[in-house]
Design an enzyme around this catalytic site. Structure first.
Site, mmCIF file in Angstrom:
data_model
loop_
_atom_site.group_PDB
_atom_site.id
_atom_site.type_symbol
_atom_site.label_atom_id
_atom_site.label_comp_id
_atom_site.label_asym_id
_atom_site.label_seq_id
_atom_site.Cartn_x
_atom_site.Cartn_y
_atom_site.Cartn_z
ATOM 1 N N ARG A 36 0.844 -1.190 0.000
ATOM 2 C CA ARG A 36 0.000 0.000 0.000
ATOM 3 C C ARG A 36 0.883 1.245 0.000
ATOM 4 N NH1 ARG A 36 -5.233 1.634 -0.944
ATOM 5 N NH2 ARG A 36 -6.154 2.802 0.768
ATOM 6 N N THR A 66 -10.255 0.435 -9.773
ATOM 7 C CA THR A 66 -9.237 -0.373 -9.098
ATOM 8 C C THR A 66 -9.248 -1.625 -9.925
ATOM 9 O OG1 THR A 66 -9.604 0.539 -6.899
ATOM 10 C CG2 THR A 66 -8.920 -1.740 -6.948
#
Ligand code: DON
Length: 565
Positions: free
Chosen positions: A100, A376
């Site tokens: 992330r 996404t």
């Protein structure tokens, strides 16, 4: 006459050259015995299968597919973003890989507030200040180093380099997306020649020579080039020019992390999913534990009782998410307590079959979700040895911050919007947060991404995940229930209509034809507001049953594609 004929033949030839004939067909449903890849684009899925056939394992294929998606699916596939992976080895060991993005060192909790303490609209979503320190290149490298089977890193990037160099015919959806964001591209990248055109058409060839060179550098020199070398400097330069605060040190300090996945039982299955900084695994685990106490199958698919129960569970789970979830390296997320069956039982103590649970003060609020359509992407892979990888990756919004790294040809994320800019103020998904997800230097922003692997009798049973912002968790949740409780095959489970409640805003989002009229009436009578949306979630999944792989792409994305053999 003959001249006219020849001229039109020439025209036709020219047309078919411009509109590249190599446009590849996608498949939404496939049964195969050996191995399978499901992704958002057929060119990328084919790259994955090619690597598997060359002797690569599921992780090698995942890395190569990700790099290919960075080329053929630039709205979400990425070098300038981040993601999560759940990896399960043939021996049954499961790991979560967290790559992330992080907040830059210069970030602080008031980063997006004006002098009166109000959130400055758009600052966390567009331009340089929206960009988190990218994790993808380091993450993919770490996955390959630890789990890859192929010795050559370069081999994994070769197909992507070729696609970027030679170009590929874009699909209708891709053309639409590129046209839609043209003005944003122009705003941040006025000189970009690659992505900006008067009008893109289906079949046009997108060549990305700069991206090809960037990938070549990463292939030859590894992630160091991206985090410390010329690419790093170019990222810093462009972010700075676009109003951001990422420094070279931020890139140098970036580290992906292997974490212990969330593992929860559901009936005869075990569900393995992503721990913080994603809320996905915890929320999915809570939802499954709550509904396991009720006779869903008897109540029926999308009946009033089933829908009402799922919605009430979702409200409580998303309320917990807002309060308790964030990066566990910075905030003590009470994972075990949140997943404790006794706690969840007590959480449902006021659940009544007749009516929507009355809201607390916070329920009174009503927020409009941000208008942008979100992107996404997810990839599911199972290889011949039954190694399974589930990976969700993102730039956050379509093309992220819309900022392209000059000379290097890739988009940077706008993941900073996933932090809570101010307690109680919703982000683009209408999600609220508090201290747990406040901005701090080097902290990871909370995610909803839920790459998941389900096992049965210690064998892989299902690999799945989806884009969809806050609706990711509930889309994965519903897909699992569709197979386990409602006896659907993988394809039907993926195509089935979806609904979603996230506590705030206080309504049930649903896809058209989700409910019968009678169920709609009962839900309204119980006190619910309903809001129809175009679609939610674009699930990519593989089911392994009796030795056979069933792959399903989602018809919600025309380009979703299953490949296998
Ligand atoms: O990490 C998250 O939860 C979001 N950044 C995901 C964004 C997303 O799914 C957008 N797409 N559909």
């Amino acid at each position: 006459m003959q001249k006219l004929f020849l001229l039109s033949l020439l025209g036709l030839l020219l047309f078919s050259c411009k509109h590249n004939p190599t446009m590849v067909q996608s498949h939404k449903h496939l049964i195969a015995d050996t191995a399978m890849v499901v992704s958002a684009n057929p060119l990328a899925s084919k790259v994955g299968v090619q690597i598997l056939k060359q002797g690569g394992n599921a992780v090698d294929a995942m890395v190569a597919t990700n790099f290919a998606l960075a080329v053929v699916y630039p709205r979400a596939g990425n070098l300038g973003g981040g993601g999560f992976m759940i990896i399960r080895t043939p021996k049954g060991t499961a790991t979560a890989l967290d790559y992330r993005e992080t907040a830059p060192a210069k970030a602080n909790k008031d980063l997006y507030l004006d002098k009166d303490g109000n959130v400055i609209e758009g600052l966390s979503r567009n331009g340089g200040l929206a960009v988190g320190v990218p994790g993808t290149v380091a993450g993919l490298y770490a996955a390959w180093q630890k789990y890859g089977q192929l010795k050559s890193w370069q081999k994994l990037l070769a197909p992507a380099i070729k696609l970027a160099q030679n170009g590929f015919a874009i699909s209708e959806t891709e053309a639409h997306r590129l046209n839609k964001y043209k003005n944003d591209f122009l705003k941040w990248n006025p000189d970009n020649k690659t992505f900006i055109r008067d009008r893109w058409l289906k079949g046009d060839v997108l060549k990305q020579p700069q991206l090809a060179q960037t990938l070549q550098l990463i292939a030859q020199k590894g992630p160091k080039e991206f985090y410390e070398g010329k690419i790093a400097q170019a990222i810093v330069d462009k972010v700075t020019k676009s109003g951001g605060i990422i420094k070279i040190e931020d890139l140098k300090n970036y580290t992906p992390k292997f974490r212990k996945p969330i593992v929860v039982p559901y009936k005869n299955y075990r569900v393995i999913s992503m721990p913080p900084p994603s809320s996905g695994g915890v929320a999915l685990g809570q939802l499954l534990e709550i509904v396991a106490q009720y006779p869903l199958k008897q109540w029926g698919f999308h009946s009033y009782k089933t829908t009402h129960l799922m919605v009430e569970a979702e409200k409580r789970v998303y309320a917990d998410r807002a309060k308790y979830l964030g990066d566990s390296d910075f905030y003590p997320v009470p994972v075990d307590s949140l997943l404790n069956p006794a706690y969840l039982k007590q959480r449902m103590a006021d659940f009544s079959l007749d009516k929507a649970t009355p809201g607390s003060a916070i329920f009174a609020g009503y927020f409009q979700l941000h208008k942008e359509s979100f992107e996404t992407t997810h990839i599911s892979i199972i290889d011949k040895d039954r190694m399974a990888v589930s990976c969700t990756t993102t730039l956050n919004s379509n093309f992220g911050s819309k900022v392209i790294v000059d000379g290097y040809g890739f988009f940077l994320n706008n993941e900073m919007d996933d932090f809570s800019a101010k307690p109680g103020v919703p982000n683009q998904f209408g999600l609220i947060g508090a201290e747990a997800n406040a901005i701090a230097p080097h902290k990871r922003m909370l995610s909803s991404m839920t790459p998941t692997i389900v096992t049965k009798d210690n064998q892989v049973f299902m690999v799945l995940g989806t884009p969809g912002g806050s609706t990711i968790i509930t889309s994965v949740f519903q897909t699992i229930l569709n197979v386990v409780d409602f006896d659907m095959n993988m394809y039907d489970a993926v195509q089935a209509k979806r609904f979603h409640h996230q506590f705030l805003p206080d309504y049930i989002m649903f896809e058209k034809k989700s409910f019968s009229q009678a169920v709609t009436d009962s839900l309204k009578q119980a006190g619910y507001k309903l809001k129809q949306v175009k679609y939610m979630g674009v699930v990519k999944a593989i089911l392994l049953r009796q030795g056979q792989l069933e792959g399903a792409g989602d018809t919600r994305n025309k380009d979703d594609d299953v490949e296998g053999y």
